[in-house]
Design a protein around this motif. Structure first.
Motif, PDB file in Angstrom:
ATOM      1  N   GLY A  62      45.252 -12.391 -20.666  1.00 33.07           N
ATOM      2  CA  GLY A  62      46.379 -12.999 -21.358  1.00 33.07           C
ATOM      3  C   GLY A  62      46.971 -14.225 -20.699  1.00 33.07           C
ATOM      4  O   GLY A  62      48.191 -14.362 -20.618  1.00 33.07           O
ATOM      5  N   ILE A  63      46.125 -15.149 -20.247  1.00 34.47           N
ATOM      6  CA  ILE A  63      46.650 -16.339 -19.575  1.00 34.47           C
ATOM      7  C   ILE A  63      46.922 -17.457 -20.572  1.00 34.47           C
ATOM      8  O   ILE A  63      46.344 -17.502 -21.670  1.00 34.47           O
ATOM      9  N   GLY A  64      47.793 -18.357 -20.189  1.00 44.03           N
ATOM     10  CA  GLY A  64      48.095 -19.523 -21.002  1.00 44.03           C
ATOM     11  C   GLY A  64      48.503 -20.703 -20.128  1.00 44.03           C
ATOM     12  O   GLY A  64      49.246 -20.526 -19.165  1.00 44.03           O
ATOM     13  N   PHE A  65      47.996 -21.885 -20.434  1.00 40.80           N
ATOM     14  CA  PHE A  65      48.367 -23.098 -19.708  1.00 40.80           C
ATOM     15  C   PHE A  65      47.976 -24.305 -20.552  1.00 40.80           C
ATOM     16  O   PHE A  65      47.323 -24.173 -21.594  1.00 40.80           O
ATOM     17  N   HIS A  66      48.383 -25.494 -20.110  1.00 42.80           N
ATOM     18  CA  HIS A  66      48.040 -26.717 -20.828  1.00 42.80           C
ATOM     19  C   HIS A  66      47.684 -27.811 -19.827  1.00 42.80           C
ATOM     20  O   HIS A  66      48.090 -27.761 -18.663  1.00 42.80           O
TER      21      HIS A  66
ATOM     22  N   GLU B 183      45.864 -35.927 -16.447  1.00 42.58           N
ATOM     23  CA  GLU B 183      46.445 -35.050 -15.434  1.00 42.58           C
ATOM     24  C   GLU B 183      45.351 -34.301 -14.679  1.00 42.58           C
ATOM     25  O   GLU B 183      44.308 -33.961 -15.237  1.00 42.58           O
ATOM     26  N   ALA B 184      45.595 -34.041 -13.404  1.00 39.73           N
ATOM     27  CA  ALA B 184      44.692 -33.224 -12.587  1.00 39.73           C
ATOM     28  C   ALA B 184      45.411 -31.931 -12.223  1.00 39.73           C
ATOM     29  O   ALA B 184      46.472 -31.963 -11.609  1.00 39.73           O
ATOM     30  N   VAL B 185      44.824 -30.812 -12.617  1.00 41.32           N
ATOM     31  CA  VAL B 185      45.437 -29.499 -12.407  1.00 41.32           C
ATOM     32  C   VAL B 185      44.458 -28.614 -11.654  1.00 41.32           C
ATOM     33  O   VAL B 185      43.270 -28.565 -11.982  1.00 41.32           O
TER      34      VAL B 185
ATOM     35  N   LEU C 142      40.482 -28.588 -11.572  1.00 35.25           N
ATOM     36  CA  LEU C 142      39.787 -28.279 -10.322  1.00 35.25           C
ATOM     37  C   LEU C 142      39.938 -26.794 -10.043  1.00 35.25           C
ATOM     38  O   LEU C 142      41.049 -26.290  -9.854  1.00 35.25           O
ATOM     39  N   ILE C 143      38.830 -26.073 -10.022  1.00 33.47           N
ATOM     40  CA  ILE C 143      38.840 -24.640  -9.760  1.00 33.47           C
ATOM     41  C   ILE C 143      38.408 -24.413  -8.320  1.00 33.47           C
ATOM     42  O   ILE C 143      37.340 -24.876  -7.905  1.00 33.47           O
ATOM     43  N   THR C 144      39.250 -23.725  -7.554  1.00 30.15           N
ATOM     44  CA  THR C 144      38.947 -23.538  -6.145  1.00 30.15           C
ATOM     45  C   THR C 144      39.726 -22.346  -5.605  1.00 30.15           C
ATOM     46  O   THR C 144      40.697 -21.889  -6.213  1.00 30.15           O
ATOM     47  N   HIS C 145      39.274 -21.803  -4.481  1.00 32.95           N
ATOM     48  CA  HIS C 145      40.045 -20.787  -3.765  1.00 32.95           C
ATOM     49  C   HIS C 145      40.683 -21.385  -2.511  1.00 32.95           C
ATOM     50  O   HIS C 145      41.343 -20.687  -1.759  1.00 32.95           O
TER      51      HIS C 145
ATOM     52  N   GLY D  43      43.671 -26.032   0.557  1.00 30.09           N
ATOM     53  CA  GLY D  43      43.642 -27.204   1.407  1.00 30.09           C
ATOM     54  C   GLY D  43      43.098 -28.442   0.716  1.00 30.09           C
ATOM     55  O   GLY D  43      43.486 -29.564   1.059  1.00 30.09           O
ATOM     56  N   ILE D  44      42.187 -28.281  -0.260  1.00 31.74           N
ATOM     57  CA  ILE D  44      41.604 -29.444  -0.930  1.00 31.74           C
ATOM     58  C   ILE D  44      42.395 -29.865  -2.165  1.00 31.74           C
ATOM     59  O   ILE D  44      42.061 -30.849  -2.820  1.00 31.74           O
ATOM     60  N   VAL D  45      43.449 -29.100  -2.492  1.00 27.08           N
ATOM     61  CA  VAL D  45      44.224 -29.379  -3.701  1.00 27.08           C
ATOM     62  C   VAL D  45      45.239 -30.500  -3.491  1.00 27.08           C
ATOM     63  O   VAL D  45      45.503 -31.304  -4.386  1.00 27.08           O
ATOM     64  N   ALA D  46      45.810 -30.564  -2.279  1.00 21.56           N
ATOM     65  CA  ALA D  46      46.980 -31.407  -2.032  1.00 21.56           C
ATOM     66  C   ALA D  46      46.758 -32.873  -2.365  1.00 21.56           C
ATOM     67  O   ALA D  46      47.669 -33.541  -2.856  1.00 21.56           O
ATOM     68  N   ASP D  47      45.559 -33.389  -2.118  1.00 23.64           N
ATOM     69  CA  ASP D  47      45.330 -34.823  -2.276  1.00 23.64           C
ATOM     70  C   ASP D  47      44.934 -35.221  -3.689  1.00 23.64           C
ATOM     71  O   ASP D  47      45.048 -36.373  -4.060  1.00 23.64           O
ATOM     72  N   LEU D  48      44.451 -34.252  -4.492  1.00 25.77           N
ATOM     73  CA  LEU D  48      43.863 -34.604  -5.787  1.00 25.77           C
ATOM     74  C   LEU D  48      44.739 -34.246  -6.980  1.00 25.77           C
ATOM     75  O   LEU D  48      44.784 -34.996  -7.957  1.00 25.77           O
TER      76      LEU D  48
END
Length: 330
Positions: A26-30, A35-37, A211-214, A217-222
C-alpha cells in the motif's frame, strides 16, 4: 504542477506454499518533472519490486499486483496493453539495472545494444543511430567511444559496463530514469564517477530520476527528496535536508546511526539496527518496526500507525509522533 509519476496504494505479492509474501503493502508517492528522488531501505524492503512494477517487468506468474494505480504522464500504466507498454519502456522511461553483466547481452556488441533502442523508438537510419550511440558513449565518459562501439560486454570493466547501461537507458532522452542500485559492487571511486554522470545528465536533459539504494551515503549529492521504505511500506518521506538533519522515524535514525562518518573517532563503534525484518508472508498487524525499536510501546505492536505530517514536505508513520505519546530523547 502535475506530477510526472504518481503511485497510489500499490500492493504487490508473491504466492508461496501456504500463503503469499506481501512484498509491497500500500505505498504511494509522486515524482515531479526534473526531480531526483531516492528510495532507500534494507534489502528486501520492496524497493526493486516497486521499480519493476512501474516498468511492468514483474513476471505475471508468480507476481501479482493486487491493488493500486501507477500514473505516468496521466496514463495508468497498469491498464495499458503490453504493446502500449513496450512503446513507453526505453523511450519515455529508462532503467538501469543492478548488475550490468547480467543485464547486457553477452552475444551482442555494446553499440548494437544501444542502436537497437534507437531503431525501435526513434526510427533512425543505421548511420544516424550509430552516431547517436557513439555520442552517448562519449557523454557518459567512455574513452575512445568509436572503437568501444564494436566491443562486447566482457571487454568492458565493471564501471564501463555500468556507463554503457546508462548510455542505453538515456539514448532516447526519457522523461524518467529509474536507477536500481546503479553503484552496487563498484569501488568508491567508480561510484563517485557514476553519480557525477547521472547528475550531469539530469541537468542536461531535465530527466527525473528515481534512485533505488540501501546506501544513504550516495543519496546526499544527487537527490532532492528521500523515501524511506521498510517491510514493504513507506515509513518516512521528506526533503534531503529533513531526512538527514531531522529524521523522525526510529528506522530512519537507525539507518543514519549505522553509517560510517569522518567526524567520528576511530574507536567509536558503529551502531547497528539489531534484529531482522518481519516475515512478510505473515506481516505484523502493528508497526512493522516495533520488534527492533527501542522506543516501542504497546500500541506499536497492536495497530499500524497513520502517516503524520511534520511539515509541508515531511511526514512519517510512527506512534511516537502522536500528541499523546511519551517524550523520547532523540
Amino acid at each position: 504542477m502535475q506530477p510526472l509519476l504518481e503511485v497510489q496504494d500499490l500492493r504487490v505479492s508473491f504466492p508461496v506454499r501456504g500463503g503469499e509474501v506481501q512484498a509491497v503493502r500500500g505505498i504511494g508517492f509522486h515524482i515531479q518533472p526534473g526531480e531526483a528522488v531516492a528510495i532507500v531501505g534494507e534489502s528486501g524492503c520492496g524497493k526493486s519490486v516497486t521499480a519493476q512494477a512501474i516498468m511492468r517487468l514483474l513476471p505475471q506468474h508468480p507476481a501479482r499486483i493486487r491493488e493500486g494505480t501507477i500514473r505516468f504522464q496521466g496514463k495508468d500504466l497498469l491498464r495499458l496493453k503490453e504493446r502500449e507498454m513496450q512503446s513507453i519502456r526505453g523511450k519515455d522511461i529508462g532503467m538501469i539495472f543492478q548488475d550490468p553483466m547480467t543485464s547486457l547481452n553477452p552475444t551482442m556488441t555494446i553499440g548494437r545494444q544501444i542502436t537497437e533502442v534507437l531503431h525501435k523508438h526513434q526510427r533512425l537510419t543505421a548511420s544516424e543511430a550509430k552516431r547517436r550511440a557513439i555520442d552517448m558513449l562519449e557523454m557518459v565518459g567512455i574513452p575512445h567511444p568509436a572503437s568501444r562501439f564494436s566491443q562486447y560486454p566482457h571487454e568492458f570493466s565493471g564501471g564501463m559496463r555500468q556507463r554503457a547501461m546508462i548510455a542505453m537507458a538515456l539514448a532516447c532522452r526519457p522523461a524518467l530514469l529509474i536507477a536500481d542500485e546503479p553503484t552496487t559492487a563498484l569501488d568508491v571511486t567508480i561510484q563517485a564517477q557514476i553519480l557525477r554522470v547521472l547528475k550531469s545528465l539530469q541537468r542536461e536533459f531535465g530527466t527525473s530520476i528515481i534512485l533505488i539504494t540501501h546506501d544513504l551515503g550516495i543519496v546526499a549529492d544527487l537527490c532532492d527528496r528521500v523515501i524511506v521504505m521498510y517491510a514493504g511500506q513507506i515509513v518516512e518521506t521528506g526533503t534531503k535536508r529533513e531526512i538527514f538533519k531531522q529524521p523522525q522515524h526510529p528506522y530512519t535514525r537507525g539507518l543514519l546511526r549505522s553509517l560510517p562518518r569522518i567526524d567520528r573517532s576511530k574507536d567509536e563503534p558503529l551502531v547497528p539496527i539489531y534484529g531482522t525484518p518481519p516475515d512478510l508472508s505473515n506481516p505484523p498487524s502493528g508497526c512493522p518496526f516495533w520488534a527492533r525499536c527501542g522506543d516501542a510501546m504497546r500500541i506499536c505492536r497492536e495497530r499500524l500507525p497513520e502517516k503524520t505530517a511534520i511539515g509541508e514536505t515531511h511526514s512519517a508513520s510512527c506512534w511516537l509522533l502522536h500528541p499523546l505519546a511519551r517524550e523520547v530523547a532523540r
